[in-house]
Design an enzyme around this catalytic site. Structure first.
Site, PDB file in Angstrom:
ATOM      1  N   GLN A 237       1.614  -0.820  -0.448  1.00 17.93           N
ATOM      2  CA  GLN A 237       0.566   0.042  -0.208  1.00 17.93           C
ATOM      3  C   GLN A 237       0.769   1.145   0.367  1.00 17.93           C
ATOM      4  O   GLN A 237       0.381   2.290  -0.608  1.00 17.93           O
ATOM      5  CB  GLN A 237      -1.142  -0.284   0.913  1.00 17.93           C
ATOM      6  CG  GLN A 237      -0.331   0.241   2.000  1.00 17.93           C
ATOM      7  CD  GLN A 237      -1.024   0.088   3.625  1.00 17.93           C
ATOM      8  OE1 GLN A 237      -1.437  -1.630   3.689  1.00 17.93           O
ATOM      9  NE2 GLN A 237      -1.864   1.351   4.021  1.00 17.93           N
ATOM     10  N   CYS A 243      -5.055  -0.060   3.450  1.00 16.84           N
ATOM     11  CA  CYS A 243      -5.247  -1.079   3.923  1.00 16.84           C
ATOM     12  C   CYS A 243      -5.957  -1.748   3.990  1.00 16.84           C
ATOM     13  O   CYS A 243      -6.369  -3.141   3.880  1.00 16.84           O
ATOM     14  CB  CYS A 243      -4.469  -1.526   4.982  1.00 16.84           C
ATOM     15  SG  CYS A 243      -5.499  -0.228   6.420  1.00 16.84           S
ATOM     16  N   PHE A 287     -13.283   1.185   5.053  1.00 22.67           N
ATOM     17  CA  PHE A 287     -13.999   0.150   6.031  1.00 22.67           C
ATOM     18  C   PHE A 287     -14.404  -1.022   5.042  1.00 22.67           C
ATOM     19  O   PHE A 287     -15.069  -0.466   4.108  1.00 22.67           O
ATOM     20  CB  PHE A 287     -15.324   0.670   6.652  1.00 22.67           C
ATOM     21  CG  PHE A 287     -14.756   2.020   8.221  1.00 22.67           C
ATOM     22  CD1 PHE A 287     -14.293   1.223   8.974  1.00 22.67           C
ATOM     23  CD2 PHE A 287     -14.729   2.397   7.685  1.00 22.67           C
ATOM     24  CE1 PHE A 287     -13.932   1.384   9.847  1.00 22.67           C
ATOM     25  CE2 PHE A 287     -14.712   3.665   8.655  1.00 22.67           C
ATOM     26  CZ  PHE A 287     -13.939   3.301   9.208  1.00 22.67           C
ATOM     27  N   TYR A 289     -16.462  -3.290   4.716  1.00 17.89           N
ATOM     28  CA  TYR A 289     -17.664  -3.227   4.464  1.00 17.89           C
ATOM     29  C   TYR A 289     -18.457  -2.321   3.096  1.00 17.89           C
ATOM     30  O   TYR A 289     -19.163  -2.474   2.218  1.00 17.89           O
ATOM     31  CB  TYR A 289     -18.394  -3.433   6.221  1.00 17.89           C
ATOM     32  CG  TYR A 289     -20.160  -3.894   6.000  1.00 17.89           C
ATOM     33  CD1 TYR A 289     -20.240  -4.749   6.232  1.00 17.89           C
ATOM     34  CD2 TYR A 289     -21.034  -2.722   5.671  1.00 17.89           C
ATOM     35  CE1 TYR A 289     -21.824  -5.347   6.319  1.00 17.89           C
ATOM     36  CE2 TYR A 289     -22.301  -3.060   5.065  1.00 17.89           C
ATOM     37  CZ  TYR A 289     -22.959  -4.491   5.508  1.00 17.89           C
ATOM     38  OH  TYR A 289     -23.988  -5.011   6.065  1.00 17.89           O
ATOM     39  N   TYR A 332     -21.010  -8.967   7.377  1.00 19.10           N
ATOM     40  CA  TYR A 332     -20.334  -9.255   8.598  1.00 19.10           C
ATOM     41  C   TYR A 332     -20.855 -10.912   9.275  1.00 19.10           C
ATOM     42  O   TYR A 332     -21.484 -11.368   9.175  1.00 19.10           O
ATOM     43  CB  TYR A 332     -20.172  -8.033   9.925  1.00 19.10           C
ATOM     44  CG  TYR A 332     -19.772  -6.722   9.749  1.00 19.10           C
ATOM     45  CD1 TYR A 332     -18.966  -6.587   9.560  1.00 19.10           C
ATOM     46  CD2 TYR A 332     -20.874  -5.458   9.121  1.00 19.10           C
ATOM     47  CE1 TYR A 332     -17.890  -5.616   9.265  1.00 19.10           C
ATOM     48  CE2 TYR A 332     -20.111  -4.088   9.465  1.00 19.10           C
ATOM     49  CZ  TYR A 332     -18.783  -4.335   9.757  1.00 19.10           C
ATOM     50  OH  TYR A 332     -17.784  -2.503   9.345  1.00 19.10           O
ATOM     51  N   HIS A 390      -6.196  -2.307  11.903  1.00 17.27           N
ATOM     52  CA  HIS A 390      -5.231  -2.114  10.351  1.00 17.27           C
ATOM     53  C   HIS A 390      -6.565  -3.029  10.338  1.00 17.27           C
ATOM     54  O   HIS A 390      -7.260  -4.350  10.804  1.00 17.27           O
ATOM     55  CB  HIS A 390      -3.674  -2.903  10.303  1.00 17.27           C
ATOM     56  CG  HIS A 390      -3.305  -3.066   9.050  1.00 17.27           C
ATOM     57  ND1 HIS A 390      -3.403  -2.105   8.373  1.00 17.27           N
ATOM     58  CD2 HIS A 390      -2.400  -4.041   9.554  1.00 17.27           C
ATOM     59  CE1 HIS A 390      -2.644  -3.201   7.055  1.00 17.27           C
ATOM     60  NE2 HIS A 390      -1.784  -3.861   7.430  1.00 17.27           N
TER      61      HIS A 390
END
Ligand SMILES: *[C@@H]1O[C@H](CO)[C@@H](O)[C@H](O)[C@H]1NC(C)=O
Ligand SMILES: *[C@@H]1O[C@H](CO)[C@@H](O)[C@H](O)[C@H]1NC(C)=O
Ligand SMILES: *[C@@H]1O[C@H](CO)[C@@H](O)[C@H](O)[C@H]1NC(C)=O
Length: 446
Positions: A237, A243, A287, A289, A332, A390
């Protein structure tokens, strides 16, 4: 046209970005009014301005993830960390970031309202904008100094700490990485996640979950499933807090390989997300998600060549003639944020493919060079890098033959010369550094 609209969205996101919101489950749980515009937009919709309200909905969000409308129709909801929440009900999906004023130095979160968010039907064709207001007000929450150590000094390997790590235990070992000294302390913080907030505790495992885990192999790794490797190469990265995008793309790359038995070996473009997604905070974090999930479902991801990685926040210039790959579902592990545990992670990993996970990076982790990591107190208590969250990619688990220590196998995005060829192992079953708190998976459409 598409490019221009996406570009405009991108720059607004950069302004709202880096969200210092700190909204908790209890702030969001309750009854809300969603004020929604006409459902006439498509995926290029711009929600900077709300426009006339055409629909007013009342949704009650209750424990653990049940959403209900005024007619008692049922749906689901989830927090996305402390940053916002998504509601899925009546064939529509709603997402907005929680409202705040201020910046990373000092902010006030107003968790009873949202910024303008995006709503669309399940087929992702029929879009609108909305804003949500909770019926019961919450007390505004102050946050300060989310980015304390924004030092532009170059990072220095802490040789004393590295010796201490080696001397104090034998589970893992550390070394100095000369390449880390190319980065400033601030850049090292970004590489390790940039955001800082506490992760939820794992949910207790049920007897049924434990029974199902007993049927799994003792050791499992997507890099070697009966000799076949389904995991793409380790990325780097660089000095950008991306990340969450590398973990997201790594999951989608592995899952395309699994779904096609390696007929497709895509490498997806992190830069496309970095530059073009309104759901990402670019190099300041984000995120999985919202990226491997919502963005990949709504906009799809493209090949690396369509927008090569520069590790910088840039204007969106993805080649729009590139074909896009989408996901059909995402969740999730456990069904919502806060439902995760070791057993569910093992089951989801083996049954569906690699998962993104989040964990807390302490100073000692940077020097990891091999073994099964757990956080040590080495380093004089001096921690220039502070603790950050992270995102990485879980690819396997196992039990160390000699010591019997249980571990997870995880792909990092700090290049192939870090750790165990770009990977690390970390203690399993004890929620080491929050590892078992927020795993996430998406179903790819190959
Ligand atoms: C979106 O769905 C609504 C019904 O919910 C319909 O009236 C409208 O025409 C649709 N818009 C588009 C662009 O498909
Ligand atoms: C919302 O406020 C009302 C009136 O103050 C109170 O009775 C109710 O318990 C509150 N609901 C929640 C979920 O806090
Ligand atoms: C720590 O141990 C590892 C593995 O044995 C070794 O490669 C490294 O040089 C050691 N570093 C120090 C500073 O002791």
């Amino acid at each position: 046209m598409l490019t221009r609209v996406v570009l405009a969205l991108c720059c607004v996101a950069a302004a709202l970005a880096d969200t210092p919101a700190n909204c908790l489950y209890e702030d969001v749980r309750g009854t809300w009014t969603f004020s929604e515009t006409e459902r006439t937009g498509d995926h290029t919709i711009n929600c900077d301005e709300l426009g006339p309200i055409a629909h007013t909905k009342t949704f009650t969000l209750s424990f653990p993830n049940v959403a209900k409308d005024e007619l008692n129709n049922e749906g689901t909801w989830t927090m996305i960390y402390n940053q916002g929440f998504e509601v899925n009900i009546n064939e529509r999906s709603y997402f907005a970031f929680s409202y705040y004023e201020g910046d990373m130095d000092s902010a006030v979160s107003y968790c009873d309202r949202t910024f303008n968010g995006w709503s669309r039907d399940k087929t992702v064709r029929n879009w609108s904008c909305y804003t949500a207001q909770k019926h019961n007000t919450t007390t505004p929450r102050m946050t300060h100094n989310l980015k304390k150590a924004s030092s532009t000094q170059l990072y220095k390997n802490d040789h004393k700490m590295i010796e201490e790590i080696n001397a104090s235990q034998s589970s893992w070992w550390a070394k100095a990485y000369p390449q880390h000294e190319r980065y400033t302390v601030e850049e090292m913080i970004k590489r390790a996640g940039g955001h800082r907030f506490s992760l939820p505790k794992p949910a207790p495992a049920t007897q049924e979950q434990k029974d199902r885990v007993r049927l799994l192999p003792e050791n499992f790794d997507w890099r070697d499933v009966d000799g076949v490797d389904f995991v793409s190469d380790v990325g780097d990265q660089a000095a950008c807090g991306s990340c969450y995008i590398f973990a997201s793309m790594g999951m989608l790359e592995a899952r395309v390989r699994i779904a096609t038995r390696n007929q497709r070996q895509d490498v997806f473009s992190p830069q496309d997300v970095l530059s073009c997604s309104v759901l990402s905070q670019g190099c300041d974090g984000g995120f999985p998600y919202l990226i491997a999930g919502r963005y990949a479902q709504e906009q799809g991801v493209v090949a690396e060549e369509c927008n090569p990685y520069t590790a910088k926040d840039e204007e969106c210039d993805t080649d729009m003639s590139c074909s896009r790959t989408y996901v059909s579902e995402y969740e999730y592990v456990g069904g919502y944020y806060g439902a995760c545990n070791e057993e569910l992670m093992m089951l989801a990993l083996v049954e569906t493919g690699p998962l993104t996970v989040a964990f807390e990076v302490y100073d000692d982790f940077h020097g990891y060079s091999g073994g099964i990591y757990h956080h040590t107190d080495s380093g004089n208590g001096f921690n220039p890098l502070e603790v950050v969250n992270h995102a990485v990619l879980l690819v396997g688990y196992g039990v160390e033959a000699e010591t019997g220590e249980k571990f997870w196998s995880v792909k990092n995005s700090w290049g192939g010369s870090w750790g165990e060829e770009g990977y690390f192992r970390i203690r399993r079953g004890t929620d080491e550094c929050g590892m078992e708190s927020a795993a996430f998976g998406a179903t790819i459409i190959p």
